[in-house]
Design an enzyme around this catalytic site. Sequence first.
Site, short mmCIF file in Angstrom:
data_model
loop_
_atom_site.label_atom_id
_atom_site.label_comp_id
_atom_site.label_asym_id
_atom_site.label_seq_id
_atom_site.Cartn_x
_atom_site.Cartn_y
_atom_site.Cartn_z
CD GLU A 106 -3.47 -4.95 2.96
OE1 GLU A 106 -2.74 -4.21 1.84
OE2 GLU A 106 -4.38 -4.13 2.99
CG ASP A 110 -0.99 5.13 4.92
OD1 ASP A 110 -0.59 5.99 6.33
OD2 ASP A 110 -0.54 5.60 3.66
CG PHE A 159 5.96 7.06 0.18
CD1 PHE A 159 4.84 6.65 0.19
CD2 PHE A 159 7.08 6.12 -0.22
CE1 PHE A 159 4.25 5.36 -0.70
CE2 PHE A 159 5.85 5.09 -2.10
CZ PHE A 159 5.22 4.86 -1.86
CB VAL A 160 8.77 2.64 3.51
CG1 VAL A 160 8.53 3.27 4.79
CG2 VAL A 160 7.10 1.64 3.86
CG ASP A 166 3.92 0.63 -5.97
OD1 ASP A 166 3.73 0.23 -4.67
OD2 ASP A 166 3.89 1.25 -6.63
P1 IMP Z 1 -4.38 2.48 3.07
O1 IMP Z 1 -4.18 3.79 3.07
O2 IMP Z 1 -4.02 1.75 4.59
O3 IMP Z 1 -5.60 2.04 2.57
O4 IMP Z 1 -3.43 1.40 2.23
C1 IMP Z 1 -2.97 1.76 1.05
C2 IMP Z 1 -2.39 1.55 -0.42
O5 IMP Z 1 -1.31 2.30 -0.23
C3 IMP Z 1 -1.05 -0.32 -0.04
O6 IMP Z 1 -2.36 -0.98 0.60
C4 IMP Z 1 -0.35 0.43 -0.39
O7 IMP Z 1 -0.25 -0.31 -1.03
C5 IMP Z 1 -0.10 2.13 -0.12
N1 IMP Z 1 0.79 2.31 0.89
C6 IMP Z 1 0.97 3.42 1.51
N2 IMP Z 1 1.77 3.35 2.41
C7 IMP Z 1 2.89 3.42 2.08
C8 IMP Z 1 4.17 3.72 1.45
O8 IMP Z 1 4.81 3.69 3.09
N3 IMP Z 1 4.48 2.53 1.02
C9 IMP Z 1 4.28 1.92 -0.09
N4 IMP Z 1 3.12 1.66 -0.53
C10 IMP Z 1 2.35 2.35 0.52
MG MG Z 2 1.96 1.24 -4.36
#
Ligand code: IMP
Ligand code: MG
Length: 183
Positions: A106, A110, A159-160, A166
Amino acid sequence: MPTLFNEKRSSQPFEILLDQSTIARRVAELGKQITHDYAGKSPLLVGVLKGCVVFMTDLMRHIELPLEIEFLFAASYRHGIRQEEDIILGGGTNVPIKGRHVLVVEGIVDTARTATTILQTLSKQEPASLEIVTLLDKPASHRTKISVKYKGFSIGNEFVIGYGLDNTQLYRNLPFVGRMIDR
Ligand code: IMP
Ligand code: MG
């Protein structure tokens, strides 16, 4: 020499969080650790598109094992008044993984909903082992209990972008990780 992204240009909506050499050093360490932990095995790296692309191609070149790669695609859709998210998986989920040592790759974890859904889905196919490697982890944002065995860096709730990640599909090609800033 002209550069595509000028790190010093102040009008850019991001600032550098992790520079290229910091990332490269850590990715090499992760590759070494994985090489050690999976010695004698032939792991199957399953990349989660699209955020994994840059990290995975760098990481796999630091793993000195006869590995295989596959990809799956994950997308989350918000719905309902509580804005709950459904995680939709596509792509290589039909690849047989029974008895394989599977390492999910991954870009970022997040809320951990995506990773949890992937682990639940893949574990039904009875892999010999199932772990996650992520470049970035936001431990304070997790909303499900998850064990992330390999992580490059823990970061805060920010947010990165860059190095595969992206903001509205842009910035994935930045060679470093940046933090979006409000101007
Ligand atoms: P989850 O919240 O762990 O299910 O992550 C969902 C998706 O959100 C990740 O795989 C990323 O594609 C996107 N994401 C979460 N945080 C960030 C961030 O800081 N920058 C870019 N994409 C993010
Ligand atoms: Mg994304």
